[in-house]
Design an enzyme around this catalytic site. Structure first.
Site, PDB file in Angstrom:
ATOM      1  N   SER A   1      27.484  19.103 -20.050  1.00 57.69           N
ATOM      2  CA  SER A   1      26.255  19.506 -20.734  1.00 57.69           C
ATOM      3  C   SER A   1      25.068  18.701 -20.234  1.00 57.69           C
ATOM      4  CB  SER A   1      26.422  19.253 -22.231  1.00 57.69           C
ATOM      5  OG  SER A   1      26.526  17.859 -22.459  1.00 57.69           O
TER       6      SER A   1
ATOM      7  N   GLU B   1      32.155  -6.535 -41.553  1.00 55.90           N
ATOM      8  CA  GLU B   1      31.865  -5.647 -40.413  1.00 55.90           C
ATOM      9  C   GLU B   1      30.431  -5.126 -40.423  1.00 55.90           C
ATOM     10  OE1 GLU B   1      33.662  -5.022 -43.024  1.00 55.90           O
ATOM     11  OE2 GLU B   1      33.584  -2.932 -43.666  1.00 55.90           O
TER      12      GLU B   1
ATOM     13  N   THR C   1      29.518  13.927 -18.896  1.00 57.63           N
ATOM     14  CA  THR C   1      29.319  13.523 -17.502  1.00 57.63           C
ATOM     15  C   THR C   1      30.349  12.473 -17.099  1.00 57.63           C
ATOM     16  OG1 THR C   1      26.954  13.935 -17.759  1.00 57.63           O
ATOM     17  CG2 THR C   1      27.622  12.672 -15.828  1.00 57.63           C
TER      18      THR C   1
ATOM     19  N   CYS D   1      37.622  -5.680 -48.873  1.00 55.20           N
ATOM     20  CA  CYS D   1      37.204  -4.945 -50.079  1.00 55.20           C
ATOM     21  C   CYS D   1      38.418  -4.329 -50.778  1.00 55.20           C
ATOM     22  CB  CYS D   1      36.132  -3.915 -49.704  1.00 55.20           C
ATOM     23  SG  CYS D   1      35.297  -3.250 -51.152  1.00 55.20           S
TER      24      CYS D   1
ATOM     25  N   ASP E   1      28.719  11.653 -22.444  1.00 57.69           N
ATOM     26  CA  ASP E   1      30.175  11.750 -22.583  1.00 57.69           C
ATOM     27  C   ASP E   1      30.767  12.754 -21.597  1.00 57.69           C
ATOM     28  OD1 ASP E   1      29.588  10.136 -24.693  1.00 57.69           O
ATOM     29  OD2 ASP E   1      29.906  11.665 -26.231  1.00 57.69           O
TER      30      ASP E   1
ATOM     31  N   HIS F   1      32.122  -7.160 -46.950  1.00 56.79           N
ATOM     32  CA  HIS F   1      32.260  -6.381 -45.719  1.00 56.79           C
ATOM     33  C   HIS F   1      31.761  -7.180 -44.520  1.00 56.79           C
ATOM     34  CE1 HIS F   1      33.526  -2.523 -47.389  1.00 56.79           C
ATOM     35  NE2 HIS F   1      32.749  -2.817 -48.419  1.00 56.79           N
TER      36      HIS F   1
END
Ligand code: XMP
Length: 516
Positions: A230, A178, A236, A87, A234, A176
């Site tokens: 938490s 992607e 953990t 692009c 992530d 695009h």
């Protein structure tokens, strides 16, 4: 991490740069982002730390005539590795190579049919016509001298080109590849990447050992660390990796801020233990409620929760004699628009409650190069419970952003009951599969009702149920009316303070997933 064969994706401010990097990583090509806003020297600096095998110039909102990015495109072309422009990047490359860029014969937004003229490398095996996703007003009107035009569309006379000179190989595409709406997009990226020699060299499941070594290097012998956990994937995974590296020099810390949905603390602790962690649990719920008293603004609530979370964590670290903090920060958090990886600018929104950076602790972030889906791959490689991987996200500030306005113990109590009912009803009908999040919100509105022949004036509960792949966008779930009715009738029947239930029918965008 960066010493492996890598592709640098230069982000010109489009919304797709992360998507390009993620697609390439999915093809086994380790990809790193650099923001054009760092300037040529910043981009060069980022590239110099890599085993550079290719460069992608992303899309972006600017016009090639105004932004002054020619230097970056010239630098990329001179690096002797394959270059792909997408692009805006396509137009920029065409311009600096001597092509003509100007107003498109017509702007193209959304699905567009492209005619493939020459299969060359990137379009090898493509059908003669492909439906692709476009978004542009300017276009490459004439290809650079010495290049070949590979594709065209009604609004893009040069929708794709290839330029080769000596060791220089440059490709540009106006569309695009992607985004999933583009046919042949992944194949195009794979074809391009096949020239870089990096294809198939990256696999997140194989790097557990590397991550463990990273933590071992960061935390010197004799030093202790805490890991903020938490119960999410992530934090953990980061803690499990750190515990492999540090053994009992690591203490996971779970802070109960009193803002969790019903049952969440017990569930988080069960999952952490099943992951081999034995966290210290700090009940700081009173402190958090106290700090939130009188706070109404959503971002302020996030800051209050984040700040206090940091304070409690730092206090706990001092108590445990730890000077290091292991955090589950992931790549999108590190590299938000314009932020340099070393500059530590993190969106308040998305890390563990928006932790402040000045806690007096050395921060260790083993996952800072990884995307969410890669963390999930590592989690399953580590043998962590499936339930952990399938858990719906709970925002760091928990129910504080699901109680509109001031958070009080009474409102939390009402919301927890309503939220439990939403979950129970959805799960009893087996509808949870395919849903990203489903929860209740206690709005600041009140409404009149009649209960047992008496007029009452009570809370309005909103129900939010969305489908999503990665929370960037979301659709509302089209739940059967009977299920919605069951939710409404149970909430109003079982919770005296609630008189009405509404269903949020707004997708993201324009709404966010969370209410606040
Ligand atoms: P939004 O509301 O921005 O949310 O559409 C996107 C995803 O992020 C989660 N979320 C948060 N997570 N701290 C977090 O750790 C926060 O302050 C926060 N706010 C939203 C949200 O649940 C959704 O999955």
């Amino acid at each position: 991490m960066a010493s492996r064969p890598s592709v640098l994706v230069v982000d010109f401010g489009g919304q797709y740069a992360h998507l390009i990097a993620r697609r390439l990583r999915g093809l086994g090509v380790f990809s790193v982002l650099a923001s054009a806003s760092w300037g040529l020297r910043g981009v060069e600096g980022e590239a110099s730390g890599l085993d550079l095998r290719g460069i992608v110039l992303s899309g972006g909102p600017a016009s090639v005539w105004e932004a002054g990015h020619d230097g970056i495109a010239e630098w990329a072309i001179g690096m002797g590795v394959p270059v792909l422009g997408i692009c805006y990047g396509h137009q920029l490359l065409a311009k600096v190579l001597g092509g003509r860029v100007g107003r498109a014969p017509r702007g193209e937004f959304g699905p567009t049919t492209v005619e493939v003229l020459d299969e060359d490398v990137i379009l090898r095996g493509a059908p003669p016509r492909i439906r692709v996703w476009m978004s542009h007003n300017d276009a490459v009107l004439e290809a650079p001298p010495g290049s070949r035009v590979l594709a065209r569309s009604p609004g893009s006379p040069v929708a794709a080109f290839e330029y080769r000179l000596g060791g220089t190989v440059v490709h540009g595409v106006q569309w695009h590849p992607e985004v999933t709406h583009s046919e042949y997009g992944l194949e195009l990226l794979r074809n391009w990447a096949s020239q870089t020699g990096a294809l198939g060299t990256w696999s997140p499941g194989d790097i557990v050992g590397e991550l463990v070594d990273h933590v071992r290097r960061e935390v010197p012998p004799g030093e202790r660390a805490v890991a903020a956990v938490s119960g999410g994937v992530d934090s953990t995974v980061a803690a499990v990796i750190a515990s492999k590296a540090l053994g009992d020099r690591l203490t996971p810390v779970f802070i109960d801020h009193g803002l969790h949905p019903e049952g969440e603390v017990e569930r988080a602790l069960r999952l952490l233990r099943a992951s081999g962690l034995d966290p210290v649990v700090v009940d700081a719920s009173r402190e958090f409620l106290e700090a939130l008293r009188g706070v109404r603004d959503p971002e302020e609530k996030r800051r209050v929760v984040g700040r206090l979370y940091g304070e409690v964590l730092a206090r706990e670290a001092r108590r445990l004699g730890a000077r290091y903090l292991v955090q589950g920060t992931i790549y999108p958090d590190v590299i938000e628009s314009g932020a340099r990886p070393g500059a530590d600018v993190i969106k308040t929104h998305h890390n563990v409650g928006g932790l402040p950076r000045d806690l007096g602790l050395n921060v260790v972030e083993p996952l800072r190069w990884l995307y969410k889906d890669e963390v999930r791959v590592i989690a399953s490689r580590l043998g962590l419970p499936r339930e952990l991987l399938e858990k719906q996200p709970v925002p760091g500030p928990g129910l504080a952003v699901r109680v509109e306005g001031e958070v009080t113990p009474e409102k939390l109590r009402i919301l927890r009951r309503a939220d439990r009912i939403v979950r129970e009803v959805i799960e009893s009908h087996g509808l949870q599969r395919g849903l990203w999040q489903y929860f209740a919100v206690l709005t600041a509105s009140k409404a009149t009702g009649v209960k047992g022949d008496r007029r009452s004036y009570g809370y309005v509960v909103a129900v939010r149920v969305v489908e999503s792949r990665e929370a960037m966008t979301a659709n509302i779930a089209k739940l059967p009316w009977s299920v919605l009715e069951e939710i409404a009738s149970r909430i109003t029947g079982e919770i005296p303070e609630v008189t009405r239930v509404v269903y949020d029918i707004t997708p993201k965008p324009p709404a966010t997933i969370e209410w606040e």
